[in-house]
Design a protein around this motif. Structure first.
Motif, PDB file in Angstrom:
ATOM      1  N   THR A 106      -0.354   6.918   4.817  1.00 29.07           N
ATOM      2  CA  THR A 106      -0.882   5.701   4.437  1.00 29.07           C
ATOM      3  C   THR A 106      -0.757   4.827   5.483  1.00 29.07           C
ATOM      4  N   PRO A 139       1.853   5.745  -7.835  1.00 26.72           N
ATOM      5  CA  PRO A 139       0.646   5.501  -8.283  1.00 26.72           C
ATOM      6  C   PRO A 139       0.651   5.454  -9.687  1.00 26.72           C
ATOM      7  N   ASP A 199      -3.267   5.203   8.024  1.00 21.69           N
ATOM      8  CA  ASP A 199      -4.453   5.471   7.497  1.00 21.69           C
ATOM      9  C   ASP A 199      -5.129   6.880   8.050  1.00 21.69           C
ATOM     10  N   LEU A 210       3.441  10.865   2.760  1.00 27.14           N
ATOM     11  CA  LEU A 210       2.406  10.090   2.123  1.00 27.14           C
ATOM     12  C   LEU A 210       2.725   8.715   2.633  1.00 27.14           C
ATOM     13  N   ARG A 240       1.288   4.010  -2.943  1.00 26.43           N
ATOM     14  CA  ARG A 240       0.641   5.334  -2.695  1.00 26.43           C
ATOM     15  C   ARG A 240       1.915   6.435  -3.352  1.00 26.43           C
ATOM     16  N   LEU A 276       0.983  -1.259  -0.153  1.00 24.52           N
ATOM     17  CA  LEU A 276       0.018  -0.083   0.031  1.00 24.52           C
ATOM     18  C   LEU A 276       0.767   1.107   0.138  1.00 24.52           C
ATOM     19  N   ILE A 277       2.069   1.238   0.842  1.00 30.27           N
ATOM     20  CA  ILE A 277       2.857   2.385   0.922  1.00 30.27           C
ATOM     21  C   ILE A 277       3.513   2.696  -0.539  1.00 30.27           C
TER      22      ILE A 277
END
Length: 185
Positions: free
Chosen positions: A144, A70, A147, A140, A67, A63-64
């Motif tokens: 992430t 992208p 959350d 960022l 982010r 997920l990191i």
């Protein structure tokens, strides 16, 4: 840490030992993640012959990293056409290596200019831009991981495992904000 301030063409601040360790540690972690992603790039003969590098065609599972890296082309799930997935993959493959270079490059600038034991940090315009970019990447990533949402309170209950890290996130926000103010003059 004192606020960033302008001194001629430079922006200056003083980081104590712990602040420098936090900045260096978080920037190093991001740099390591990005370098690991760069190593996932496919090896092909054409790339070796032409010097044109390609990156992975699929987004990161993490997920990191997702982010920080992208999609270059987002698919509209209601209206996408055949081949859209291929164009998104091609764009990622072509552009991700340059993005990784830029992000690891700004991380290197921060690590080169942030004294390990703390002390004065003096940045020229290009170095200040690199710090802004690297701090943004750290925020960022941390946002992430925590959350962070718009409606999240400034402080979390002490028993929330994210609570101490949210304080670091807010501190980094302040560092970035005062750096922006100093750069803007």
């Amino acid at each position: 840490m004192n606020r960033w301030h302008r001194s001629g063409e430079q922006v200056v601040c003083h980081l104590d030992r712990q602040e420098a360790a936090v900045v260096r540690g978080l920037v190093s972690q991001i740099q390591d993640m990005l370098l690991a992603r760069a190593e996932e790039a496919p090896q092909d003969e054409l790339s070796e012959l032409t010097g044109i590098r390609t990156g992975p065609s699929t987004p990161p599972d993490d997920l990191i990293l997702g982010r920080l890296l992208p999609d270059f082309h987002r698919l509209d799930l209601d209206e996408h056409e055949a081949g859209d997935e291929d164009s998104a993959a091609a764009l990622r493959s072509l552009h991700e290596p340059a993005l990784l270079d830029a992000k690891t490059g700004v991380a290197a600038v921060v690590l080169d200019t942030c004294p390990p034991e703390g002390g004065d940090v003096r940045l020229g315009p290009a170095e200040a831009e690199a710090w802004l970019s690297a701090l943004n990447d750290v925020r960022l990533a941390l946002g992430t991981a925590l959350d962070v949402q718009e409606d999240m309170p400034d402080e979390l209950p002490e028993d929330d495992p994210r609570s101490p890290h949210l304080g670091v996130y807010h501190w980094l926000t302040w560092v970035q904000e005062t750096l922006v103010e100093a750069v803007m003059g």
